[in-house]
Design a protein around this motif. Structure first.
Motif, mmCIF file in Angstrom:
data_model
loop_
_atom_site.group_PDB
_atom_site.id
_atom_site.type_symbol
_atom_site.label_atom_id
_atom_site.label_comp_id
_atom_site.label_asym_id
_atom_site.label_seq_id
_atom_site.Cartn_x
_atom_site.Cartn_y
_atom_site.Cartn_z
ATOM 1 N N TRP A 1 -1.646 60.321 -37.344
ATOM 2 C CA TRP A 1 -0.910 60.209 -36.067
ATOM 3 C C TRP A 1 -0.761 61.564 -35.406
ATOM 4 O O TRP A 1 -0.708 61.664 -34.185
ATOM 5 C CB TRP A 1 0.365 59.386 -36.179
ATOM 6 N N ASP A 2 -0.761 62.631 -36.210
ATOM 7 C CA ASP A 2 -0.745 63.972 -35.613
ATOM 8 C C ASP A 2 -1.969 64.156 -34.710
ATOM 9 O O ASP A 2 -1.884 64.755 -33.632
ATOM 10 C CB ASP A 2 -0.792 65.060 -36.690
ATOM 11 N N GLY B 1 5.226 57.759 -41.354
ATOM 12 C CA GLY B 1 5.243 59.027 -40.629
ATOM 13 C C GLY B 1 6.673 59.548 -40.491
ATOM 14 O O GLY B 1 6.907 60.640 -40.008
ATOM 15 N N ASP C 1 9.099 60.021 -42.956
ATOM 16 C CA ASP C 1 9.133 59.969 -44.417
ATOM 17 C C ASP C 1 10.434 59.470 -45.073
ATOM 18 O O ASP C 1 10.429 58.522 -45.819
ATOM 19 C CB ASP C 1 8.803 61.355 -44.988
ATOM 20 N N PHE D 1 4.604 74.661 -34.963
ATOM 21 C CA PHE D 1 4.313 73.243 -35.188
ATOM 22 C C PHE D 1 3.809 72.639 -33.869
ATOM 23 O O PHE D 1 4.436 72.811 -32.821
ATOM 24 C CB PHE D 1 5.592 72.543 -35.644
#
Ligand code: GLC
Length: 418
Positions: free
Chosen positions: A46-47, A173, A175, A407
């Motif tokens: 998904w990133d 996703g 977690d 990020f």
């Protein structure tokens, strides 16, 4: 920071995290962006889609195409694509990585994991198509997407109701999403070792079953229908159908019907009118996992959710002080929930603000015409980045940045700008 400066800096983060090369072991070229320095060194499912949305906003469409191509390059003949692709190194980055891949005699460490992650691939590809008008790219990718979605429907819709089940928290996703606590047998509260061990035991059990899905389903250790996952699944099926229509593929009807069915079932099975929220379902007990997280806003992106329902969810929860109102929304669980913890922690997604949740909620709000809350969310997200830079997650009260540095997901703010 001006808009131009923001774009420049996001572009630089993507460039720094981009990895291109040739894998001699796999005999394949790759071109992907890792979400952060050393902490997340792989290509993630998904990133990758998030990176496409960001690259689209930066006008770097050729690069965006490469991301999706690399993601599907190792697709198995049955359609499966793992949530992590280990292009540069088969060595695990953390212990979970070992358990999340299938063990076999021929491949002690396969090139990708055995897990899934939320599917936004058709949505990502549609952005590329709208920006470039490149039909050849669609003709190249859509057959792969069809195969992937067929794999999901055949292998993860265990009971045939249309919704997809995840078999470990990490497939969401999100977690350590607090709604999973009950399904893991973890007494509610702040994240601690017991939670990690319980999630690890689920992965270990799946690993020993060699990711043989019927056996995993039968054992019912952790089988959950998660709201965000299924929202993105339904949405992506619909976008896929639209793209297939564009290239006159007769299968478009089949995917449109499936999208409609999944969206309808999601509302029927996940919405609770009394509390005006959508909840994950613990398949083992058949019960809702009644924890308020920003996942409750995601389904508003679906046409099957009526305006009345959408309005109730927003009115009841978006600005509630005990839930999601904070100086830097959206906290990843209601602030009054016992699991809520605003600061840095190994147990992620249990309090701090994540740009991905803000981005998805923004898309849902805009889709519905809730422009005011959408604008509020954009402004606070922008402020977070101005204050603390490109971080993995942020303190919803102070705006302090936590987790991985540089990020990439912060770049999603570009997709919240109009
Ligand atoms: C964390 C996140 C997950 C993401 C991965 C790589 O595990 O929870 O959603 O895909 O990091 O960024």
């Amino acid at each position: 920071m001006t808009d131009d400066e923001l774009r420049r800096r996001i572009g630089a983060v993507l460039e720094r995290n981009r990895r291109r090369g040739y894998s001699r072991g796999l005999k394949q070229h790759y071109d992907f962006i890792k979400p952060a320095g050393n902490r997340y060194p792989f290509q993630y499912f998904w990133d990758t889609c998030f990176h496409v949305f960001i690259l689209d906003r930066l006008g770097r469409l050729d690069e965006a195409k490469q991301q999706l191509r690399s993601l599907f390059q190792l697709q198995q003949p049955d359609g499966f694509v793992g949530h992590e692709i280990y292009w540069q190194s088969l060595l695990p980055a953390k212990p979970e990585d070992i358990l999340q891949a299938r063990l076999s005699l021929t491949h002690l460490r396969p090139a990708m994991s055995a897990l899934i992650q939320p599917p936004l691939v058709a949505w990502a590809a549609s952005r590329i198509f709208h920006g470039s008008g490149d039909r050849t790219f669609l003709e190249e990718m859509l057959p792969k997407f069809k195969l992937y979605f067929d794999w999901l429907a055949e292998n993860r819709d265990f009971d045939g109701d249309g919704l997809i089940s995840i078999i470990t928290p990490y497939e969401s996703g999100i977690d350590y999403k607090p709604s999973f606590d009950e399904a893991l047998g973890f007494g509610s509260g702040r994240g601690r070792l017991g939670l990690y061990l319980r999630a690890g035991r689920v992965d270990l059990a799946n690993f020993w079953r060699r990711y043989h899905l019927p056996a995993i389903y039968q054992a019912k250790r952790f089988i959950v229908k998660e709201v965000t996952y299924n929202t993105l699944y339904a949405h992506d099926l619909e976008v896929l159908a639209g793209l297939l229509e564009t290239i006159h593929d007769p299968d478009a009807r089949r995917y449109r019907q499936r999208a409609e069915q999944v969206g309808r079932r999601l509302v029927e099975l996940m919405y609770d009118a009394e509390t005006a929220a959508f909840y994950d379902i613990n398949v083992t007990t058949g019960r809702h996992l009644q924890v308020l997280t920003p996942s409750i806003f995601a389904p508003l992106i679906l046409s099957q959710v009526t305006d009345t329902v959408a309005r109730s969810v927003i009115d009841r929860h978006f600005s509630s002080k005990q839930e999601f109102q904070a100086p830097f929304p959206l906290p990843s669980v209601a602030t009054s929930h016992p699991a809520f913890f605003a600061e840095e922690s190994h147990y992620i997604w249990r309090g701090p603000t994540w740009i991905a949740y803000n981005w998805l909620t923004y898309q849902a709000l805009r889709q519905r015409g809730f422009d005011q809350p959408a604008a509020t969310l954009y402004r606070s997200t922008r402020q977070l980045i101005d204050t603390s830079g490109f971080r993995e997650y942020y303190n919803p009260f102070t705006g302090a940045g936590y987790g991985a540095i540089n990020f990439t997901w912060s770049g999603l703010v570009l997709d919240m700008m109009d």
